[in-house]
Design a protein around this motif. Sequence first.
Motif, short mmCIF file in Angstrom:
data_model
loop_
_atom_site.label_atom_id
_atom_site.label_comp_id
_atom_site.label_asym_id
_atom_site.label_seq_id
_atom_site.Cartn_x
_atom_site.Cartn_y
_atom_site.Cartn_z
N ALA A 1 0.79 -1.16 0.05
CA ALA A 1 -0.04 -0.01 0.15
C ALA A 1 0.88 1.23 -0.04
O ALA A 1 0.82 2.36 -0.70
CB ALA A 1 -0.98 0.03 1.32
N GLU A 2 1.70 0.96 0.67
CA GLU A 2 2.93 2.41 0.93
C GLU A 2 3.48 2.71 -0.34
O GLU A 2 3.67 3.82 -1.01
CB GLU A 2 3.88 2.36 1.97
CG GLU A 2 4.85 3.44 2.12
CD GLU A 2 5.65 3.40 3.24
OE1 GLU A 2 6.75 4.31 3.36
OE2 GLU A 2 5.50 2.54 4.33
N SER A 3 4.10 1.66 -1.09
CA SER A 3 4.65 1.63 -2.48
C SER A 3 3.71 2.22 -3.42
O SER A 3 3.99 3.23 -4.18
CB SER A 3 5.19 0.23 -2.88
OG SER A 3 5.63 0.39 -3.98
N ALA A 4 2.29 1.74 -3.63
CA ALA A 4 1.56 1.93 -4.45
C ALA A 4 1.16 3.74 -4.14
O ALA A 4 0.79 4.40 -5.22
CB ALA A 4 0.35 1.28 -4.18
N ALA A 5 1.08 3.79 -2.83
CA ALA A 5 0.52 5.44 -2.55
C ALA A 5 1.70 6.39 -2.92
O ALA A 5 1.50 7.56 -3.42
CB ALA A 5 0.26 5.70 -0.91
N LYS A 6 2.81 5.98 -2.93
CA LYS A 6 4.09 6.79 -3.47
C LYS A 6 4.16 7.07 -4.86
O LYS A 6 4.32 7.69 -5.37
CB LYS A 6 5.42 6.00 -2.99
CG LYS A 6 5.59 6.25 -1.40
CD LYS A 6 7.06 5.54 -1.15
CE LYS A 6 7.27 5.58 0.42
NZ LYS A 6 8.51 4.58 0.52
#
Length: 245
Positions: free
Chosen positions: A133-138
Motif C-alpha cells: 500500500a505504501e509503495s502504491a501510494a508513493k
Amino acid sequence: MSHFFVSPEQIQNGMAVITGGDVNHIRNVLRKKPGDPISVSDGVSPTYLCAIEEVSDGQIVARILSQAEGGTELPQRVVLFQGLPKGDKMELIVQKAVELGVSEIVPVAMHNCVMKLAPQKAEARIRRWQAIAESAAKQSGRNRLPAVSMPLSFREALTYGSALEMRLLPYENSRGMDRTRELIRRCRDLGSVGLFIGPEGGYTPEEVDLAKQADWEPVSLGRRILRTETAGLAALAMLVYELDV
C-alpha cells in the motif's frame, strides 16, 4: 518526481526530514543528491514540493519550496472490505485499490474464503500488504497513506462499516445497473462509502441476509460475473468516475 511519506512531526522550520527505510532507497537506489527535487506528504497538509539539502546515513533533509495546489485524495472516505482471496491476489487488490484512491482496506474472513489466516500469520501478511500500500501510494502521488487493517470476521466487518454513510454490496444475483448508478451518484453528497467484495466462492445466503439487515445495499456491477480481484477494482473505478474532482 519521487514521492515520500513522513509524519507531521518530521515537517519543521521549512524542512522535511525523512528517516527509516526510505533513506537507503533515496541514497542507494534512486541515487539522489543535494538539489534534486522530491515531493513529501505528511498525511495532513497538501503535498510539499522540496529540494534535497542533506543526504546522510541516517536521514534525508529537504527544504520545502512550495505546496502543490489541490490534492490527490477523493472527497469521500472510501473503505474497501475484501473477502480474503486465495494465493497472492490480495497483493494486486491492495496495490490497485490504493492507486484508485481507497482510504482503507479491511480484509474479511468469510465462509467461502479459501485462505484461512491463522493469527500468528496474519501480522506478517498485514505488514506485507501495508508495504505494498505504501509503495502504491508513493507511485500514485497520494496525499495520505491508506491503512490495511487486521482481518475481521464477517460480523465484525458489518459492525465496523455501520458508521459509513453509504454501504454498497456488489452481488452477482443483483440485477440492473440503474440502481447502482443511482446509489453511486448519491455518494457525491456523502462523506464516506463502504464497498464490500466477497471471496472467490461468493457470499452465502446467510451473509447476504445479515448484510441487508445492516443496511448494506446489494448492487450489480453488470451482467457478467467478475472475479473477486476484478470486482472491487471495477466498483472503485465507477466510484472514482462519479466522485473525483
